[in-house]
Design an enzyme around this catalytic site. Structure first.
Site, mmCIF file in Angstrom:
data_model
loop_
_atom_site.group_PDB
_atom_site.id
_atom_site.type_symbol
_atom_site.label_atom_id
_atom_site.label_comp_id
_atom_site.label_asym_id
_atom_site.label_seq_id
_atom_site.Cartn_x
_atom_site.Cartn_y
_atom_site.Cartn_z
ATOM 1 N N GLU A 104 10.343 -13.853 -12.542
ATOM 2 C CA GLU A 104 9.490 -14.838 -11.934
ATOM 3 C C GLU A 104 10.049 -16.039 -12.243
ATOM 4 O O GLU A 104 10.733 -16.622 -12.463
ATOM 5 C CB GLU A 104 7.956 -14.314 -13.315
ATOM 6 C CG GLU A 104 8.989 -14.290 -14.474
ATOM 7 C CD GLU A 104 7.403 -14.132 -15.242
ATOM 8 O OE1 GLU A 104 7.221 -12.813 -15.580
ATOM 9 O OE2 GLU A 104 6.485 -15.326 -16.041
ATOM 10 N N CYS A 124 16.985 -11.009 -20.744
ATOM 11 C CA CYS A 124 17.308 -12.455 -22.170
ATOM 12 C C CYS A 124 18.156 -11.697 -22.999
ATOM 13 O O CYS A 124 17.581 -10.950 -23.844
ATOM 14 C CB CYS A 124 16.722 -13.918 -22.151
ATOM 15 S SG CYS A 124 17.455 -15.099 -23.381
ATOM 16 N N CYS A 131 9.533 -15.096 -27.904
ATOM 17 C CA CYS A 131 9.884 -15.909 -25.838
ATOM 18 C C CYS A 131 9.473 -13.938 -25.513
ATOM 19 O O CYS A 131 10.053 -13.073 -26.184
ATOM 20 C CB CYS A 131 10.916 -15.598 -25.983
ATOM 21 S SG CYS A 131 11.234 -16.027 -24.261
ATOM 22 N N CYS A 345 6.641 -18.219 -20.720
ATOM 23 C CA CYS A 345 8.416 -17.325 -19.986
ATOM 24 C C CYS A 345 8.124 -15.684 -20.086
ATOM 25 O O CYS A 345 7.985 -15.142 -21.029
ATOM 26 C CB CYS A 345 9.218 -17.314 -20.893
ATOM 27 S SG CYS A 345 9.479 -19.183 -20.748
HETATM 28 N N1 SAH Z 1 16.740 -20.135 -22.491
HETATM 29 C C1 SAH Z 1 16.372 -21.372 -21.944
HETATM 30 C C2 SAH Z 1 15.039 -21.848 -21.038
HETATM 31 C C3 SAH Z 1 14.257 -20.545 -20.681
HETATM 32 S S1 SAH Z 1 12.378 -21.088 -21.884
HETATM 33 C C4 SAH Z 1 16.430 -22.036 -23.267
HETATM 34 O O1 SAH Z 1 15.843 -21.805 -23.894
HETATM 35 O O2 SAH Z 1 15.675 -22.891 -23.610
HETATM 36 C C5 SAH Z 1 11.833 -21.758 -21.431
HETATM 37 C C6 SAH Z 1 11.348 -22.903 -22.314
HETATM 38 O O3 SAH Z 1 9.708 -22.066 -23.549
HETATM 39 C C7 SAH Z 1 12.187 -22.457 -23.645
HETATM 40 O O4 SAH Z 1 11.190 -23.911 -24.511
HETATM 41 C C8 SAH Z 1 11.866 -21.893 -24.801
HETATM 42 O O5 SAH Z 1 11.833 -21.555 -26.317
HETATM 43 C C9 SAH Z 1 10.216 -21.764 -24.537
HETATM 44 N N2 SAH Z 1 9.656 -20.904 -24.662
HETATM 45 C C10 SAH Z 1 9.753 -19.287 -24.388
HETATM 46 N N3 SAH Z 1 8.499 -18.408 -24.636
HETATM 47 C C11 SAH Z 1 7.360 -19.911 -25.604
HETATM 48 C C12 SAH Z 1 6.373 -19.412 -25.894
HETATM 49 N N4 SAH Z 1 5.419 -17.787 -26.211
HETATM 50 N N5 SAH Z 1 4.974 -20.283 -26.004
HETATM 51 C C13 SAH Z 1 5.809 -21.151 -26.387
HETATM 52 N N6 SAH Z 1 7.511 -21.886 -26.302
HETATM 53 C C14 SAH Z 1 7.874 -20.388 -25.183
#
Ligand code: SAH
Length: 360
Positions: A104, A124, A131, A345
């Site tokens: 996505e 991932c 996440c 995400c």
């Molecule tokens: N793997 C990378 C990038 C992907 S996620 C990382 O960890 O930074 C992008 C951002 O969204 C990251 O800060 C992640 O922790 C956050 N994120 C993922 N799922 C989320 C959710 N359900 N609510 C809020 N933030 C989330």
């Protein structure tokens, strides 16, 4: 060159030309007995004109295009699903890759220009508890072409320019480091889209050695660190990677990045109700952010079905932000773009791969 028999000459044996930087493409053309300028022409078709196949490359002879089809793969994304937010016009795309995997990408319209959020892996393996992207583990890395093509597809579909690219979709970009670097170099190449390095953000859960390697590249991109907690103990409860690297090591790596590149780090901090949103947490976050002059991006956690994390009370989130501001920390609460369209995400992809086909 090794002669490849007809049967073996499947897509696997073909060269992924869209993942090759210009110089490498020219060299390849030389090795194949073609004029290097043909390589430059093809690069222009792929990365500037955003052609969707060899057949569009009208200044290349038909014969040469047939040769390309036989020897090269041409990476494109097929749109499987698009959701458009009724609130802010954000569009979320589900793209199918050539092997049937789906990823996505998100298109966001801001006053200062359009922004695209891309995925860097299929799935991932980092296991962050909140996440959705990580629930089924890692399937595979994306190639540079597959990362570029998410941006290119969106430009073709919307007909609009893209000025910012954030690598914040599914996947841990530092876990696909070599392809990430090729992707950044090609995206910022003046022979391609020529996007400014300053308009690219890479978000990481904190793979310390890779953060240091990236610093040594001295690129002008923004590095965002998904911090989410201010003590090792709390961070370990949310992010398994915290068992590998301590907050102390992370802060050293952030300082190193700033020293090498002059670029300020962004801390991402997902506010989870009752977990990391107290005034004590705010004080500790200030202590970490202040010496590094970090920008802090607060993200009210986007609850996913599989976990019972809840958003903080909006008043608590505001108080948290005020506390940081009072202490002169540059802070924003992330506008929740596309909240009505599976904003978190990996949620759209997950819905796609876990929903059984409709019965006839
Ligand atoms: N793997 C990378 C990038 C992907 S996620 C990382 O960890 O930074 C992008 C951002 O969204 C990251 O800060 C992640 O922790 C956050 N994120 C993922 N799922 C989320 C959710 N359900 N609510 C809020 N933030 C989330």
């Amino acid at each position: 060159m090794e002669i490849v028999s007809e049967e073996r000459n499947t897509d696997k044996d073909k060269i992924d030309v869209k993942s090759l930087p210009l110089e490498e493409l020219k060299t390849l053309f030389g090795e194949l007995g073609e004029k290097p300028f043909r390589g430059a022409q093809m690069y222009d078709w792929m990365h500037k004109k955003l052609a969707s196949g060899f057949e569009e490359m009208s200044n290349l002879s038909k014969e040469f295009r047939r040769f390309c089809e036989a020897h090269f793969t041409y990476t494109v994304c097929r749109t499987v699903d698009v959701q458009t937010s009724a609130i802010d016009g954000t569009r979320k795309f589900l793209f199918a890759l050539q092997d049937g995997n789906v990823v996505e990408s998100v298109w966001m319209k801001y006053k200062h220009g359009n922004s695209v959020c891309i995925s860097s892996q299929v799935g991932c393996r980092m296991g962050c508890r909140f996440c959705a992207s990580t629930l089924d583990g890692l399937e595979r890395n994306l190639t540079p072409a597959e990362m570029l093509e998410q941006v290119y597809s969106i430009i073709r579909i919307t007909g609009e320019r893209v000025s910012n690219v954030v690598v914040m979709g599914t996947g841990e970009p530092m876990d696909n480091y070599d392809n990430l670097l090729v992707f950044i170099r090609m995206l910022t190449d003046e022979n391609g889209l020529n996007i400014s390095q300053r308009n690219i953000t890479v978000s990481t859960c904190g793979l310390v050695p890779r953060m240091r390697e990236l610093a040594d590249e001295r690129l002008q991109i923004t590095l965002a660190l998904s911090l989410h907690a201010t003590t090792d103990e709390k961070r370990r409860k949310l992010m398994p990677i915290a068992n590998r690297y301590s907050i102390g090591e992370l802060m050293d790596a952030c300082r190193y990045y700033f020293e090498k590149t002059g670029r300020r780090i962004t801390f991402e901090y997902s506010l989870v109700g009752g977990v990391n949103d107290t005034m004590e947490d705010a004080r500790e976050l200030i202590a970490l952010a202040k010496p590094l002059c970090c920008h802090v991006n607060l993200i009210p956690v986007n609850p996913i079905r599989e976990r019972d994390f809840v958003q903080p009370d909006m008043r608590d989130a505001q108080a948290f932000k005020n506390k940081l501001e009072k202490n002169k920390i540059n802070v924003t609460i992330r506008r929740e773009m596309g909240r009505d369209i599976d904003g978190a995400c990996g949620q759209l992809r997950r819905k796609h791969i876990t929903t059984p086909p409709m019965e006839a």
